[in-house]
Write a protein that holds these residues in place. Structure first.
Motif, short mmCIF file in Angstrom:
data_model
loop_
_atom_site.label_atom_id
_atom_site.label_comp_id
_atom_site.label_asym_id
_atom_site.label_seq_id
_atom_site.Cartn_x
_atom_site.Cartn_y
_atom_site.Cartn_z
N GLY A 77 0.79 -1.23 0.00
CA GLY A 77 0.00 0.00 0.00
C GLY A 77 0.82 1.27 0.00
N GLU A 78 2.13 1.14 -0.13
CA GLU A 78 2.99 2.34 -0.12
C GLU A 78 3.70 2.50 -1.46
OE1 GLU A 78 4.30 2.82 4.56
OE2 GLU A 78 5.70 1.84 3.19
N VAL A 79 4.13 3.72 -1.72
CA VAL A 79 5.03 3.97 -2.85
C VAL A 79 6.36 4.50 -2.32
CG1 VAL A 79 3.46 4.42 -4.78
CG2 VAL A 79 3.89 6.23 -3.11
N LEU A 80 7.41 4.15 -3.06
CA LEU A 80 8.71 4.78 -2.82
C LEU A 80 8.83 5.90 -3.84
CD1 LEU A 80 11.59 4.85 -1.54
CD2 LEU A 80 12.29 3.29 -3.37
N VAL A 81 9.16 7.08 -3.37
CA VAL A 81 9.21 8.26 -4.24
C VAL A 81 10.63 8.83 -4.23
CG1 VAL A 81 8.38 10.64 -4.50
CG2 VAL A 81 6.78 8.80 -3.90
N GLN A 82 11.15 9.08 -5.42
CA GLN A 82 12.42 9.79 -5.52
C GLN A 82 12.09 11.27 -5.40
OE1 GLN A 82 14.42 10.10 -9.34
NE2 GLN A 82 16.38 9.63 -8.36
N VAL A 83 12.63 11.91 -4.36
CA VAL A 83 12.26 13.30 -4.06
C VAL A 83 12.95 14.24 -5.06
CG1 VAL A 83 12.31 15.13 -2.32
CG2 VAL A 83 12.02 12.74 -1.61
N ALA A 84 12.15 15.05 -5.73
CA ALA A 84 12.69 16.04 -6.66
C ALA A 84 12.84 17.39 -5.97
CB ALA A 84 11.79 16.18 -7.88
N ALA A 85 11.91 17.67 -5.05
CA ALA A 85 11.92 18.95 -4.33
C ALA A 85 11.11 18.79 -3.06
CB ALA A 85 11.30 20.04 -5.20
N CYS A 86 11.53 19.46 -2.00
CA CYS A 86 10.76 19.44 -0.75
C CYS A 86 10.77 20.84 -0.14
CB CYS A 86 11.34 18.41 0.23
SG CYS A 86 10.36 18.29 1.74
N THR A 116 15.62 28.12 -4.15
CA THR A 116 16.01 26.72 -4.01
C THR A 116 17.33 26.63 -3.25
OG1 THR A 116 17.13 26.75 -6.16
CG2 THR A 116 14.85 25.97 -6.12
N VAL A 117 17.42 25.59 -2.43
CA VAL A 117 18.55 25.39 -1.54
C VAL A 117 18.96 23.93 -1.64
CG1 VAL A 117 19.28 25.52 0.88
CG2 VAL A 117 17.57 27.13 0.03
N PRO A 118 20.26 23.63 -1.75
CA PRO A 118 20.66 22.21 -1.76
C PRO A 118 20.26 21.53 -0.46
CG PRO A 118 22.51 23.65 -2.37
CD PRO A 118 21.41 24.53 -1.88
N LEU A 119 19.88 20.25 -0.56
CA LEU A 119 19.43 19.49 0.61
C LEU A 119 20.38 19.64 1.81
CD1 LEU A 119 17.58 17.34 1.95
CD2 LEU A 119 19.05 15.59 0.90
N ALA A 120 21.68 19.58 1.52
CA ALA A 120 22.68 19.61 2.60
C ALA A 120 22.65 20.93 3.38
CB ALA A 120 24.07 19.37 2.03
N GLU A 121 22.01 21.96 2.80
CA GLU A 121 21.96 23.26 3.47
C GLU A 121 20.60 23.54 4.11
OE1 GLU A 121 23.50 26.29 0.82
OE2 GLU A 121 25.15 24.98 0.25
N LEU A 173 13.16 35.19 4.51
CA LEU A 173 12.75 34.63 3.23
C LEU A 173 11.61 35.44 2.62
CD1 LEU A 173 12.68 30.85 4.14
CD2 LEU A 173 14.27 31.94 2.56
N THR A 174 11.67 35.64 1.32
CA THR A 174 10.55 36.20 0.59
C THR A 174 9.96 35.05 -0.21
OG1 THR A 174 11.74 38.27 0.41
CG2 THR A 174 9.87 37.98 -1.05
N GLY A 175 8.74 34.63 0.16
CA GLY A 175 8.18 33.44 -0.48
C GLY A 175 8.60 32.20 0.27
N ALA A 176 9.01 31.16 -0.43
CA ALA A 176 9.27 29.87 0.20
C ALA A 176 10.64 29.32 -0.18
CB ALA A 176 8.21 28.87 -0.23
N ALA A 177 11.28 28.65 0.77
CA ALA A 177 12.52 27.93 0.47
C ALA A 177 12.17 26.50 0.08
CB ALA A 177 13.44 27.93 1.68
N VAL A 178 12.88 25.98 -0.89
CA VAL A 178 12.63 24.61 -1.36
C VAL A 178 13.95 23.88 -1.45
CG1 VAL A 178 11.74 23.19 -3.24
CG2 VAL A 178 10.59 25.34 -2.67
N LEU A 179 14.02 22.72 -0.80
CA LEU A 179 15.24 21.91 -0.82
C LEU A 179 15.27 21.02 -2.06
CD1 LEU A 179 15.34 20.74 2.91
CD2 LEU A 179 16.55 22.67 1.86
N ILE A 180 16.45 20.96 -2.65
CA ILE A 180 16.64 20.11 -3.83
C ILE A 180 17.68 19.03 -3.48
CG2 ILE A 180 17.26 20.04 -6.28
CD1 ILE A 180 14.82 21.81 -5.73
N PRO A 181 17.27 17.76 -3.41
CA PRO A 181 18.24 16.70 -3.10
C PRO A 181 19.31 16.59 -4.19
CG PRO A 181 16.01 15.90 -2.86
CD PRO A 181 15.91 17.24 -3.53
#
Ligand SMILES: [Zn+2]
Ligand SMILES: [Zn+2]
Length: 327
Positions: free
Chosen positions: A26-35, A301-306, A319-327
């Motif tokens: 009942g689950e999916v594994l998802v490769q994260v593109a952005a969070c 956009t911000v690298p995941l490690a940051e 922040l103006t707007g939203a920060a988004v992490l990119i793995p």
């Protein structure tokens, strides 16, 4: 896989190599593109929200591609783009689940809090709480829709049939809900930290009728107000700005104490109410509405490690707007 992990609240996340999860039935594994980075993540990391699963991978504004299917999963295909929100599971049997209020479930599971989230290269999720994301909007711009967008949408609905709406705290959720509110012909008054000209200019650039500090009175009486800033002292401030019968909606999951205030400012059938979580119907509604408006996310956009840096900038109101992490 690489993941940013919270081991102990009130300490920085650590970049760790952890086993890639495998999807159960009942689950999916998802490769994260952005969070996306949400203020709620900050409340988890800072220990404002009690009893997280520890260690936990935060993050509940996940956009990615289906990478693996657990047994019995037929709703999604490998490679399909999906979104994973805050609401990760519900019991399905409590009085709230049975009456269409699953956002109030007695034993919910929240992504990035009780369930590992998207500050990682991969994440698993129960398919019943994932949403297909079609359309051509870039992954990173869709990510903030998954919480800031959904909570903003629910908050706006609970604000009722308001023509003039004040929004206190002009961050990720505010900048998205401003766009849908205006799409529906409402006028938005933006309140920022006093003196935050950058946020005020941002609000005006999105078409707000007025922008000023939260210590200022708006030029018009408000039919409703939505508070995204987690600042309890703004509740009486907002009550003073709304008309009789108006609603003050508290859109955050955590807030500093609300100070005592005179009865006369809530008199006249003014209402103060919180917004808790989201239902899957909220998500379906908003994900259908957003491309129609179309809602545009202003992101950095911000690298995941940051991730710690992104959380810090959110904490400092930089922040103006939203920060988004990119793995
Ligand atoms: Zn339930
Ligand atoms: Zn959130």
């Amino acid at each position: 896989m690489k993941a940013m992990v919270l081991e102990t609240p009130r300490t920085p996340l650590r970049l760790l190599e952890v086993p890639t999860p495998s999807p159960s039935a009942g689950e999916v594994l998802v490769q994260v593109a952005a969070c996306g980075v949400c203020r709620t993540d900050l409340h988890v990391v800072d220990g404002d929200l009690k009893h997280p699963k520890l260690p936990v991978i935060p993050g509940h504004e996940i956009v990615g591609r289906v990478w693996g299917l657990g047994t019995g999963v037929t709703q999604f295909n490998i490679g399909q783009r999906v979104g994973i929100p805050w609401l990760g599971s519900t019991c399905g049997t409590c009085r709230y689940c049975q009456t269409g209020h699953e956002n109030l479930c007695d034993t919910p599971g929240f992504t990035g809090y009780q369930l590992d989230g998207g500050y990682a290269e991969y994440a698993v999720a129960d398919v019943r709480y994932c949403f297909p994301i079609s359309g051509a909007e870039p992954d990173a711009e869709v990510a903030p829709w998954l919480c800031a967008g959904l909570i903003g949408h629910r908050s706006l609905r609970l604000a009722g049939d308001a023509e003039t709406i004040g929004i206190y705290g002009f961050g990720a959720a505010a900048h998205l809900v401003t766009q849908t509110a205006q799409y529906h012909g409402r006028r938005v008054y933006a309140f920022t930290r006093p003196g935050d000209r950058k946020a005020q200019e941002f609000a005006l650039s999105l078409g707000c009728a007025w922008a000023g500090g939260s210590d200022e009175r708006p030029p018009a009486q408000l039919d409703a107000a939505i508070l995204f800033a987690p600042v309890g002292s703004l509740v009486p401030t907002a009550l003073r700005a709304v008309r009789k019968g108006g609603t003050v909606v508290l859109g955050g999951i955590h807030m500093s104490d609300i100070p005592a205030f005179p009865y006369e400012i809530i008199w006249g059938e003014r209402v103060v109410r919180s917004v808790a979580n989201l239902t899957r119907n909220d998500a379906l509604e908003f994900l259908q509405l957003a491309p129609t408006v179309p809602v545009r996310s202003h992101i950095v956009t911000v690298p995941l490690a940051e991730a710690n840096l992104a959380l810090d900038r959110l904490r400092q109101g930089e922040l103006t707007g939203a920060a988004v992490l990119i793995p």
